[in-house]
Design a protein around this motif. Structure first.
Motif, PDB file in Angstrom:
ATOM      1  N   SER A 183     -12.941  -1.241   1.584  1.00 52.18           N
ATOM      2  CA  SER A 183     -11.993  -1.955   0.719  1.00 52.18           C
ATOM      3  C   SER A 183     -11.466  -1.015  -0.366  1.00 52.18           C
ATOM      4  O   SER A 183     -10.300  -1.103  -0.771  1.00 52.18           O
ATOM      5  N   TYR A 184     -12.320  -0.087  -0.833  1.00 54.27           N
ATOM      6  CA  TYR A 184     -11.876   0.928  -1.801  1.00 54.27           C
ATOM      7  C   TYR A 184     -10.815   1.819  -1.164  1.00 54.27           C
ATOM      8  O   TYR A 184      -9.779   2.100  -1.778  1.00 54.27           O
ATOM      9  N   VAL A 185     -11.063   2.245   0.077  1.00 58.89           N
ATOM     10  CA  VAL A 185     -10.100   3.097   0.793  1.00 58.89           C
ATOM     11  C   VAL A 185      -8.759   2.385   0.897  1.00 58.89           C
ATOM     12  O   VAL A 185      -7.701   2.974   0.617  1.00 58.89           O
ATOM     13  N   ALA A 186      -8.787   1.105   1.280  1.00 59.43           N
ATOM     14  CA  ALA A 186      -7.539   0.344   1.433  1.00 59.43           C
ATOM     15  C   ALA A 186      -6.823   0.191   0.089  1.00 59.43           C
ATOM     16  O   ALA A 186      -5.591   0.288   0.022  1.00 59.43           O
ATOM     17  N   ARG A 187      -7.588  -0.015  -0.970  1.00 59.10           N
ATOM     18  CA  ARG A 187      -6.981  -0.203  -2.289  1.00 59.10           C
ATOM     19  C   ARG A 187      -6.318   1.084  -2.770  1.00 59.10           C
ATOM     20  O   ARG A 187      -5.191   1.071  -3.285  1.00 59.10           O
ATOM     21  N   VAL A 188      -7.010   2.217  -2.595  1.00 59.48           N
ATOM     22  CA  VAL A 188      -6.445   3.508  -3.007  1.00 59.48           C
ATOM     23  C   VAL A 188      -5.169   3.793  -2.225  1.00 59.48           C
ATOM     24  O   VAL A 188      -4.150   4.221  -2.798  1.00 59.48           O
ATOM     25  N   LYS A 189      -5.179   3.544  -0.927  1.00 62.68           N
ATOM     26  CA  LYS A 189      -3.996   3.826  -0.111  1.00 62.68           C
ATOM     27  C   LYS A 189      -2.826   2.924  -0.497  1.00 62.68           C
ATOM     28  O   LYS A 189      -1.667   3.356  -0.480  1.00 62.68           O
ATOM     29  N   ALA A 190      -3.105   1.690  -0.857  1.00 62.92           N
ATOM     30  CA  ALA A 190      -2.036   0.773  -1.272  1.00 62.92           C
ATOM     31  C   ALA A 190      -1.387   1.252  -2.561  1.00 62.92           C
ATOM     32  O   ALA A 190      -0.163   1.247  -2.704  1.00 62.92           O
ATOM     33  N   VAL A 191      -2.221   1.694  -3.528  1.00 64.49           N
ATOM     34  CA  VAL A 191      -1.681   2.208  -4.787  1.00 64.49           C
ATOM     35  C   VAL A 191      -0.904   3.494  -4.537  1.00 64.49           C
ATOM     36  O   VAL A 191       0.173   3.709  -5.104  1.00 64.49           O
ATOM     37  N   ALA A 192      -1.418   4.347  -3.660  1.00 60.29           N
ATOM     38  CA  ALA A 192      -0.738   5.610  -3.348  1.00 60.29           C
ATOM     39  C   ALA A 192       0.646   5.353  -2.759  1.00 60.29           C
ATOM     40  O   ALA A 192       1.606   6.054  -3.094  1.00 60.29           O
ATOM     41  N   ARG A 193       0.759   4.354  -1.885  1.00 59.96           N
ATOM     42  CA  ARG A 193       2.070   4.026  -1.300  1.00 59.96           C
ATOM     43  C   ARG A 193       3.040   3.559  -2.386  1.00 59.96           C
ATOM     44  O   ARG A 193       4.225   3.871  -2.343  1.00 59.96           O
TER      45      ARG A 193
END
Length: 202
Positions: A183-193
C-alpha cells in the motif's frame, strides 16, 4: 592594531552612549528578534537551507514538475529532488513522493523528522533508518553522508538506497525495500504521478 581595538570597542562605546535603560531595551529587542526567527523556522515559515541549492540539470527523459508539484513542494526541496533524480538516474518525482509521504517535505512535526529518530529508528525528511539494531535498521551508515535531518544529505541518500535496491530495473521492488508495504508502494507511485508533469524538462 589601533583600528582593530577601536572597532572592537565600538559596541561598548555605543551601549555606554545609549545609557543603561536603552541598552537593556536594545538587548531585549535583539533577543526577541532571534527568538522570532527560530520560531518561524520551526513552523516552516522560512525556507530550509536546501533552498540555496543550485538549480539541477535534469537527466534526459525526466519530466518537469507539474503545477501540483510546484504548489506543494518547497522550492529548495524541489531543486534537491530534481538534482538527485538527475544524478542517480531515478525519477525525481518518486523521490519527491517519498518525501511527501514520509514527512510532507520536512514540514511535519513528528519525531525524527527534524531531530532525533522516531520509534522505529528512522531519521530525517526521507525517514531512512539511522539507529543500529532498530526496526528501521541503519541504512544511513551505508547510504548517507552528513546529517540525516538535512534535506541536502537525506534526499541523495534515499536515491542511493533506491538504486542499490534495483530501482532502475524494478521500481516497485525498490520502493518495497524502502518500506515493506504494497500500500505504501501504491501511495508513493500515485503521488509521483501527480508530481510529474508531461512536458519534459522545465
Amino acid at each position: 592594531m589601533i583600528i582593530a581595538f577601536w572597532l572592537l570597542s565600538l559596541p561598548i562605546r555605543l551601549l555606554a552612549a545609549l545609557g543603561p535603560r536603552r541598552s537593556v531595551i536594545l538587548a531585549c529587542l535583539f533577543v526577541l528578534a532571534v527568538t522570532a526567527y527560530g520560531v518561524a523556522q520551526d513552523l516552516g515559515l522560512i525556507e530550509p537551507p536546501a533552498q540555496a541549492a543550485p538549480a539541477p540539470k535534469p537527466a534526459a527523459g525526466q519530466p518537469g514538475p507539474s503545477r501540483a508539484a510546484v504548489a506543494d513542494i518547497p522550492a529548495g526541496y524541489l531543486r534537491l529532488y530534481r538534482q538527485a533524480g538527475a544524478r542517480y538516474h531515478v525519477p525525481w518525482s518518486v523521490l519527491a513522493a517519498i518525501g511527501k509521504v514520509e514527512s510532507d517535505h520536512g514540514r511535519t512535526r513528528l519525531p525524527g523528522v527534524r531531530s532525533g529518530s522516531n520509534w522505529a529508528g528512522a531519521c530525517g525528511p526521507m525517514q531512512l533508518g539511522c539507529v543500529p539494531h532498530s526496526k528501521a535498521g541503519n541504512a544511513w551508515a551505508r547510504y548517507g553522508h552528513g546529517r540525516p535531518h538535512d534535506p541536502a544529505a537525506a534526499i541523495p541518500a534515499a536515491a542511493r538506497y533506491l538504486v542499490d535496491h534495483g530501482a532502475r530495473r524494478n521500481l516497485d521492488r525498490a520502493l518495497f525495500a524502502y518500506n515493506p508495504s504494497w500500500s505504501y508502494v501504491a501511495r508513493v507511485k500515485a503521488v509521483a504521478r501527480r508530481y510529474a508533469g508531461g512536458g519534459g524538462r522545465r
